[in-house]
Design a protein around this motif. Structure first.
Motif, PDB file in Angstrom:
ATOM      1  N   ALA A   1      -8.112  74.210   5.776  1.00 38.66           N
ATOM      2  CA  ALA A   1      -7.362  74.458   7.011  1.00 38.66           C
ATOM      3  C   ALA A   1      -8.195  75.283   7.980  1.00 38.66           C
ATOM      4  O   ALA A   1      -7.775  76.289   8.514  1.00 38.66           O
ATOM      5  N   ASP A   2      -9.390  74.824   8.206  1.00 34.70           N
ATOM      6  CA  ASP A   2     -10.325  75.472   9.103  1.00 34.70           C
ATOM      7  C   ASP A   2     -10.297  74.595  10.346  1.00 34.70           C
ATOM      8  O   ASP A   2     -10.507  73.393  10.273  1.00 34.70           O
ATOM      9  N   SER A   3      -9.973  75.191  11.470  1.00 30.88           N
ATOM     10  CA  SER A   3      -9.717  74.338  12.632  1.00 30.88           C
ATOM     11  C   SER A   3     -10.950  73.541  13.021  1.00 30.88           C
ATOM     12  O   SER A   3     -10.845  72.441  13.539  1.00 30.88           O
ATOM     13  N   THR A   4     -12.134  74.084  12.754  1.00 30.38           N
ATOM     14  CA  THR A   4     -13.346  73.346  13.097  1.00 30.38           C
ATOM     15  C   THR A   4     -13.440  72.077  12.275  1.00 30.38           C
ATOM     16  O   THR A   4     -13.720  70.994  12.791  1.00 30.38           O
ATOM     17  N   MET A   5     -13.185  72.212  10.982  1.00 29.49           N
ATOM     18  CA  MET A   5     -13.284  71.051  10.114  1.00 29.49           C
ATOM     19  C   MET A   5     -12.185  70.040  10.433  1.00 29.49           C
ATOM     20  O   MET A   5     -12.428  68.841  10.524  1.00 29.49           O
ATOM     21  N   LEU A   6     -10.985  70.540  10.631  1.00 31.71           N
ATOM     22  CA  LEU A   6      -9.885  69.616  10.952  1.00 31.71           C
ATOM     23  C   LEU A   6     -10.145  68.899  12.270  1.00 31.71           C
ATOM     24  O   LEU A   6      -9.899  67.705  12.401  1.00 31.71           O
ATOM     25  N   SER A   7     -10.679  69.638  13.232  1.00 27.48           N
ATOM     26  CA  SER A   7     -10.940  69.020  14.535  1.00 27.48           C
ATOM     27  C   SER A   7     -12.068  68.006  14.467  1.00 27.48           C
ATOM     28  O   SER A   7     -12.131  67.077  15.254  1.00 27.48           O
ATOM     29  N   ALA A   8     -12.995  68.227  13.536  1.00 27.81           N
ATOM     30  CA  ALA A   8     -14.141  67.323  13.420  1.00 27.81           C
ATOM     31  C   ALA A   8     -13.788  66.074  12.623  1.00 27.81           C
ATOM     32  O   ALA A   8     -14.577  65.136  12.572  1.00 27.81           O
ATOM     33  N   THR A   9     -12.622  66.086  11.990  1.00 30.79           N
ATOM     34  CA  THR A   9     -12.236  64.930  11.195  1.00 30.79           C
ATOM     35  C   THR A   9     -11.426  63.978  12.057  1.00 30.79           C
ATOM     36  O   THR A   9     -10.229  64.137  12.236  1.00 30.79           O
ATOM     37  N   LYS A  10     -12.144  63.022  12.602  1.00 24.37           N
ATOM     38  CA  LYS A  10     -11.481  62.072  13.490  1.00 24.37           C
ATOM     39  C   LYS A  10     -10.826  60.985  12.656  1.00 24.37           C
ATOM     40  O   LYS A  10     -11.406  60.466  11.710  1.00 24.37           O
ATOM     41  N   LEU A  11      -9.603  60.666  12.996  1.00 32.96           N
ATOM     42  CA  LEU A  11      -8.883  59.636  12.256  1.00 32.96           C
ATOM     43  C   LEU A  11      -9.372  58.276  12.722  1.00 32.96           C
ATOM     44  O   LEU A  11      -9.348  57.960  13.901  1.00 32.96           O
TER      45      LEU A  11
END
Ligand code: HEC
Length: 147
Positions: A125-135
């Protein structure tokens, strides 16, 4: 803000397959977005499945969140968008009632049942990682390992 791919995680070796996709420039969107494959584990998705069964299934059938319309709606957005939506609005009768990890596990379950490949890295739940994970869901949902 530039998209940063988290390559600094200390305790585990990052073995993500990272594809950089050029996205047509639209307005102020960043020109390059990372698609991270294998950004969650099967174990994480299995936990998410259990939680979904316990907390979400009273209102949602699995097919509500695994159909082509769902994928079309979410394609091109990020795991963070999905995580934030669920975290702030679900369960509909008690939003925000679960832990960040529980919400995260559910997101990984949704990624998996919509055809994204699991791997050896935990989604965190690291916003950088979540944001970098494009669906970037494949047109047909089921990953090869499932049915
Ligand atoms: C009490 C009923 C209820 C429960 C429990 C519930 N939801 Fe929902 N959910 C809804 C309703 C109603 C909507 C439609 C809301 C809207 O469109 O404004 C919705 C919408 C959604 C959406 C958006 C669907 C889309 O097409 O983008 C997602 C994702 C979602 N829920 C996930 C979950 C998850 C995950 C859980 C379990 C943690 C959960 N919901 C639990 C009632 C519920």
């Amino acid at each position: 803000m530039p998209t940063r791919i988290p390559i600094r995680r200390r305790f585990r070796r990052i073995s993500l397959v990272i594809t950089l996709l050029a996205v047509p420039a639209v307005g102020a969107q960043p020109p390059v977005t990372a698609v991270v494959s294998g950004a969650f584990t099967d174990e994480q998705a299995a936990r998410g499945e259990k939680i979904f069964g316990g907390k979400c299934a009273e209102c949602h059938e699995k097919k509500d969140v695994t159909n082509p319309d769902f994928r079309k709606k979410w394609n091109g957005r990020t795991a963070r968008d999905l995580y934030e939506l669920i975290r702030t609005t679900m369960p509909d009768d008690n939003p925000g009632s679960m832990t960040p990890d529980e919400y995260l596990d559910i997101v990984t379950y949704l990624l998996k049942v919509n055809g994204l490949p699991s791997g050896t890295t935990l989604l965190v739940a690291d916003s950088t990682m979540l944001s970098a994970t494009k669906l970037d869901f494949p047109p047909s949902a089921a990953p090869p390992s499932q049915r």
